[in-house]
Design a protein around this motif. Structure first.
Motif, PDB file in Angstrom:
ATOM      1  N   HIS A  56      60.477  43.575  72.683  1.00 21.86           N
ATOM      2  CA  HIS A  56      61.511  43.945  73.656  1.00 21.86           C
ATOM      3  C   HIS A  56      62.868  43.969  72.957  1.00 21.86           C
ATOM      4  N   ALA A  57      63.694  44.923  73.338  1.00 28.08           N
ATOM      5  CA  ALA A  57      65.027  45.054  72.743  1.00 28.08           C
ATOM      6  C   ALA A  57      66.090  44.893  73.830  1.00 28.08           C
ATOM      7  N   PHE A  58      67.174  44.220  73.446  1.00 30.28           N
ATOM      8  CA  PHE A  58      68.262  43.932  74.384  1.00 30.28           C
ATOM      9  C   PHE A  58      69.601  44.186  73.716  1.00 30.28           C
ATOM     10  N   LEU A  59      70.535  44.710  74.495  1.00 30.07           N
ATOM     11  CA  LEU A  59      71.924  44.780  74.056  1.00 30.07           C
ATOM     12  C   LEU A  59      72.618  43.521  74.539  1.00 30.07           C
ATOM     13  N   GLY A  60      73.390  42.924  73.659  1.00 26.96           N
ATOM     14  CA  GLY A  60      74.222  41.790  74.032  1.00 26.96           C
ATOM     15  C   GLY A  60      75.616  42.310  74.318  1.00 26.96           C
ATOM     16  N   ARG A  61      76.164  41.876  75.407  1.00 30.78           N
ATOM     17  CA  ARG A  61      77.476  42.368  75.841  1.00 30.78           C
ATOM     18  C   ARG A  61      78.461  41.212  76.005  1.00 30.78           C
ATOM     19  N   VAL A  62      79.688  41.502  75.654  1.00 33.06           N
ATOM     20  CA  VAL A  62      80.800  40.588  75.917  1.00 33.06           C
ATOM     21  C   VAL A  62      81.773  41.366  76.795  1.00 33.06           C
ATOM     22  N   ASP A  63      82.071  40.809  77.964  1.00 33.90           N
ATOM     23  CA  ASP A  63      82.942  41.491  78.931  1.00 33.90           C
ATOM     24  C   ASP A  63      82.468  42.915  79.203  1.00 33.90           C
ATOM     25  N   GLY A  64      81.137  43.080  79.273  1.00 35.87           N
ATOM     26  CA  GLY A  64      80.551  44.377  79.585  1.00 35.87           C
ATOM     27  C   GLY A  64      80.387  45.316  78.405  1.00 35.87           C
ATOM     28  N   GLU A  65      81.011  45.006  77.286  1.00 34.94           N
ATOM     29  CA  GLU A  65      80.943  45.884  76.113  1.00 34.94           C
ATOM     30  C   GLU A  65      79.794  45.466  75.201  1.00 34.94           C
ATOM     31  N   PRO A  66      78.937  46.411  74.794  1.00 36.03           N
ATOM     32  CA  PRO A  66      77.846  46.060  73.888  1.00 36.03           C
ATOM     33  C   PRO A  66      78.389  45.698  72.495  1.00 36.03           C
ATOM     34  N   VAL A  67      77.965  44.522  71.999  1.00 38.40           N
ATOM     35  CA  VAL A  67      78.460  44.064  70.703  1.00 38.40           C
ATOM     36  C   VAL A  67      77.336  43.628  69.760  1.00 38.40           C
ATOM     37  N   PHE A  68      76.106  43.530  70.278  1.00 44.53           N
ATOM     38  CA  PHE A  68      74.992  43.222  69.390  1.00 44.53           C
ATOM     39  C   PHE A  68      73.681  43.701  69.995  1.00 44.53           C
ATOM     40  N   LEU A  69      72.708  43.824  69.114  1.00 40.31           N
ATOM     41  CA  LEU A  69      71.347  44.201  69.470  1.00 40.31           C
ATOM     42  C   LEU A  69      70.445  43.058  69.054  1.00 40.31           C
ATOM     43  N   THR A  70      69.569  42.644  69.939  1.00 38.64           N
ATOM     44  CA  THR A  70      68.576  41.648  69.564  1.00 38.64           C
ATOM     45  C   THR A  70      67.215  42.114  70.037  1.00 38.64           C
ATOM     46  N   GLU A  71      66.222  41.772  69.248  1.00 40.44           N
ATOM     47  CA  GLU A  71      64.845  42.079  69.600  1.00 40.44           C
ATOM     48  C   GLU A  71      64.062  40.775  69.644  1.00 40.44           C
ATOM     49  N   ARG A  72      63.229  40.687  70.641  1.00 37.16           N
ATOM     50  CA  ARG A  72      62.340  39.536  70.830  1.00 37.16           C
ATOM     51  C   ARG A  72      60.927  40.097  70.722  1.00 37.16           C
ATOM     52  N   TYR A  73      60.098  39.469  69.884  1.00 35.08           N
ATOM     53  CA  TYR A  73      58.738  39.995  69.723  1.00 35.08           C
ATOM     54  C   TYR A  73      57.735  38.858  69.568  1.00 35.08           C
ATOM     55  N   ASP A  74      56.483  39.201  69.826  1.00 36.65           N
ATOM     56  CA  ASP A  74      55.390  38.255  69.666  1.00 36.65           C
ATOM     57  C   ASP A  74      54.910  38.332  68.225  1.00 36.65           C
ATOM     58  N   PRO A  75      55.134  37.300  67.425  1.00 38.76           N
ATOM     59  CA  PRO A  75      54.734  37.370  66.024  1.00 38.76           C
ATOM     60  C   PRO A  75      53.222  37.520  65.834  1.00 38.76           C
ATOM     61  N   ALA A  76      52.418  37.114  66.829  1.00 34.95           N
ATOM     62  CA  ALA A  76      50.965  37.266  66.721  1.00 34.95           C
ATOM     63  C   ALA A  76      50.557  38.740  66.766  1.00 34.95           C
ATOM     64  N   ALA A  77      51.414  39.593  67.331  1.00 37.10           N
ATOM     65  CA  ALA A  77      51.135  41.025  67.431  1.00 37.10           C
ATOM     66  C   ALA A  77      51.930  41.821  66.398  1.00 37.10           C
ATOM     67  N   ASP A  78      52.431  41.154  65.378  1.00 38.83           N
ATOM     68  CA  ASP A  78      53.309  41.758  64.367  1.00 38.83           C
ATOM     69  C   ASP A  78      52.685  41.549  62.986  1.00 38.83           C
ATOM     70  N   PRO A  79      53.016  42.417  62.028  1.00 41.65           N
ATOM     71  CA  PRO A  79      52.496  42.220  60.669  1.00 41.65           C
ATOM     72  C   PRO A  79      52.808  40.848  60.066  1.00 41.65           C
ATOM     73  N   VAL A  80      53.831  40.163  60.558  1.00 42.04           N
ATOM     74  CA  VAL A  80      54.151  38.832  60.033  1.00 42.04           C
ATOM     75  C   VAL A  80      52.971  37.874  60.230  1.00 42.04           C
ATOM     76  N   SER A  81      52.128  38.161  61.220  1.00 41.28           N
ATOM     77  CA  SER A  81      50.975  37.288  61.477  1.00 41.28           C
ATOM     78  C   SER A  81      49.958  37.328  60.333  1.00 41.28           C
ATOM     79  N   GLN A  82      50.057  38.331  59.470  1.00 39.25           N
ATOM     80  CA  GLN A  82      49.141  38.426  58.333  1.00 39.25           C
ATOM     81  C   GLN A  82      49.542  37.503  57.188  1.00 39.25           C
ATOM     82  N   VAL A  83      50.788  37.007  57.224  1.00 43.03           N
ATOM     83  CA  VAL A  83      51.290  36.171  56.122  1.00 43.03           C
ATOM     84  C   VAL A  83      51.814  34.825  56.603  1.00 43.03           C
ATOM     85  N   PHE A  84      51.600  34.523  57.875  1.00 39.97           N
ATOM     86  CA  PHE A  84      52.184  33.324  58.479  1.00 39.97           C
ATOM     87  C   PHE A  84      51.280  32.866  59.610  1.00 39.97           C
TER      88      PHE A  84
END
Length: 178
Positions: free
Chosen positions: A53-81
């Motif tokens: 899932h992807a989210f825009l972070g806003r300060v006073d309504g203005e977008p200032v950052f992007l963050t993504e939240r993901y399940d590491p078990a469903a990601d390639p990182v699960s192959q090395v961790f």
């Protein structure tokens, strides 16, 4: 300063995201040559995923950052961790500021971590930034992340790091003492 999170709308937010992820300072997002259509397609894929899932972070309504939240078990990182119950993956991109604000990126990182840990299921946050991205490694350490080691992922050599709720809270206490 109050920050809010809104889910990314791939089409409506596409032009802004394209500007951010193709900027030179976002080289570690590996989208330097991406077209607007490429960025919209990438975020439409995330939007359709039950594990990312992807989210825009806003300060006073203005977008200032992007963050993504993901399940590491469903990601390639699960192959090395070894993914544990309660793990959540995170990506973070702070937009270029109109004028630099000292400590802003750390404040954003802490806000995102607090937001993730607000979910009682989350026990640990996993990140896998590019191994050569020393700036984010320093930021991660200040926010409580502990390096687990370098790993080879399909698109990069990464420095895998994790942060438990207790490590995050300890980093906040340490900052107060500085």
């Amino acid at each position: 300063m109050s920050m809010q999170f809104t889910e990314v709308d791939p089409v409506a937010d596409g032009p802004l995201l394209h500007e951010w992820v193709t900027a030179e300072r976002a080289v570690f997002w590996q989208m330097q040559g991406a077209s607007l259509a490429d960025v919209v397609a990438a975020y439409a894929e995330i939007d359709a995923s039950p594990h990312h899932h992807a989210f825009l972070g806003r300060v006073d309504g203005e977008p200032v950052f992007l963050t993504e939240r993901y399940d590491p078990a469903a990601d390639p990182v699960s192959q090395v961790f070894e993914v544990e119950p309660g793990d959540v993956g995170m990506h973070l991109l702070v937009a270029p500021p109109a004028a630099p604000v000292p400590g802003f990126t750390l404040a954003v990182m802490r806000t995102v971590l607090a937001w993730l840990f607000d979910d009682p299921v989350v026990h640990r946050v996993v990140v896998e930034p590019d191994a050569s991205n020393t700036a984010i490694h320093r930021l991660n350490a200040r926010a409580g992340f502990v390096v687990q080691g370098e790993v080879e992922l399909p698109t990069k050599r990464a420095l895998l790091s994790t942060c438990t709720r207790d490590q995050f809270l300890a980093s906040l206490r340490e900052e107060v003492l500085r």
